[in-house]
Design a protein around this motif. Structure first.
Motif, PDB file in Angstrom:
ATOM      1  N   TRP A   1      31.064  48.045  31.881  1.00  0.00           N
ATOM      2  CA  TRP A   1      31.567  48.684  33.335  1.00  0.00           C
ATOM      3  C   TRP A   1      31.091  49.971  33.564  1.00  0.00           C
ATOM      4  CZ3 TRP A   1      35.888  44.134  33.858  1.00  0.00           C
ATOM      5  CH2 TRP A   1      35.277  43.285  33.407  1.00  0.00           C
TER       6      TRP A   1
ATOM      7  N   ALA B   1      36.646  49.941  42.436  1.00  0.00           N
ATOM      8  CA  ALA B   1      36.076  48.840  43.544  1.00  0.00           C
ATOM      9  C   ALA B   1      33.823  49.110  42.460  1.00  0.00           C
ATOM     10  CB  ALA B   1      35.435  49.560  44.668  1.00  0.00           C
TER      11      ALA B   1
ATOM     12  N   ARG C   1      34.536  46.330  39.660  1.00  0.00           N
ATOM     13  CA  ARG C   1      34.747  44.955  40.055  1.00  0.00           C
ATOM     14  C   ARG C   1      33.210  44.843  39.826  1.00  0.00           C
ATOM     15  NH1 ARG C   1      39.225  46.645  43.038  1.00  0.00           N
ATOM     16  NH2 ARG C   1      37.903  47.006  44.720  1.00  0.00           N
ATOM     17  N   GLU C   2      32.369  45.330  40.816  1.00  0.00           N
ATOM     18  CA  GLU C   2      30.931  44.654  41.054  1.00  0.00           C
ATOM     19  C   GLU C   2      30.020  45.082  39.952  1.00  0.00           C
ATOM     20  OE1 GLU C   2      29.645  43.778  43.590  1.00  0.00           O
ATOM     21  OE2 GLU C   2      31.684  44.046  44.889  1.00  0.00           O
TER      22      GLU C   2
ATOM     23  N   ALA D   1      30.668  44.449  36.473  1.00  0.00           N
ATOM     24  CA  ALA D   1      30.872  43.168  35.893  1.00  0.00           C
ATOM     25  C   ALA D   1      29.881  42.561  35.786  1.00  0.00           C
ATOM     26  CB  ALA D   1      32.615  42.878  36.268  1.00  0.00           C
ATOM     27  N   ASP D   2      29.382  42.133  36.740  1.00  0.00           N
ATOM     28  CA  ASP D   2      28.612  40.748  37.006  1.00  0.00           C
ATOM     29  C   ASP D   2      27.171  41.229  36.943  1.00  0.00           C
ATOM     30  OD1 ASP D   2      30.452  39.264  37.418  1.00  0.00           O
ATOM     31  OD2 ASP D   2      30.551  39.133  39.006  1.00  0.00           O
TER      32      ASP D   2
END
Length: 249
Positions: free
Chosen positions: A134, A208, A211-212, A214-215
């Motif tokens: 990440w 921020a 978090r984005e 990660a997927d």
């Protein structure tokens, strides 16, 4: 011209070269002065106080002086905070250093990028294997943005048309963000690019983006690699090739 003296400067060592039998040339990334070349005189002597301090991926406080292209290191102190990353995290840290060496110019300050780099290094040193990937994707995006190499991720680059959330778009080195109807599921959707755009412009963009990203690790890896290789002028970065070679052993 009087010699400029800089003190208490936050910095990290990016790379080092032999300069003589006892000295080194250091490429350091500083918060207020950007990437700077320093000569560390006598650092290779066994009695040098610099030897245990001038290590990569370690937060330092430096003092240096001079007005030439290569300045003279006066003092260096480790400011603490984390231990040296190991294993894959260490190679990933060298990868971040190579990107900075290739994409930043000397004496061009980027204090916000310095803070992002410092936070990414802390994540690498934390030992969290999941957060490592990440952190790499988030740093790549922020580095491209700070260098002015990342197009806006909320519009199609060539047409300036807004993104359609359900359509898929590719990020291409020479064309920017482009709708490719035949690219299938390999490209990110407009909604995903818009979420990354929002994260890049958040008050705390690294958090921020973590978090984005990660997927989106698989989908982001190829377009970001192509962008970075293109702007670095290489087919494959040396540290990335080293990682691939180690994985095949």
């Amino acid at each position: 011209m009087a010699s400029q003296r800089i003190a208490d400067e936050p910095a990290y060592v990016l790379h080092r070269y032999d300069w003589s039998e006892t000295s080194l040339i250091l490429e350091v990334f500083t918060r207020h002065h950007g990437r700077t070349a320093l000569v560390a005189k006598g650092v290779k002597r066994p009695t040098s106080s610099f030897r245990p301090v001038l290590l990569p991926l370690q937060p330092l406080s430096l003092a240096f002086g001079g007005d030439g292209d290569i300045r003279t290191l006066k003092s260096a102190e480790w400011v603490g905070g984390h231990v040296m990353p190991t294993g894959e995290a260490l190679l990933s840290g060298y990868y971040l250093n190579e990107l900075l060496m290739r994409l930043t110019a000397r004496d061009d300050p980027h204090p916000q990028l310095f803070d992002v780099y410092a936070a990414a290094v802390r994540l690498l040193a934390s030992g969290d294997a999941q957060a490592l990937q990440w952190a790499l994707r988030a740093f790549e995006l922020l580095l491209l943005k700070h260098m002015g190499l990342l197009p806006a991720l909320n519009t199609q680059t060539l047409t300036l048309q807004p993104l359609t959330p359900q359509h898929r778009y590719n990020l291409l080195p020479e064309a920017g963000l482009q709708w490719l109807p035949d690219d299938g599921c390999q490209a990110l959707t407009g909604a995903q690019w818009l979420a990354l755009h929002t994260a890049l412009n958040a008050a705390s963009p690294l958090a921020a983006l973590l978090r984005e990203c990660a997927d989106l690790l698989v989908q982001l890896q190829r377009p970001l690699r192509l962008m970075l290789n293109y702007h670095c002028g290489v087919g494959t970065l040396r540290t990335r090739q080293m990682m691939l070679d180690l994985q095949t052993l």
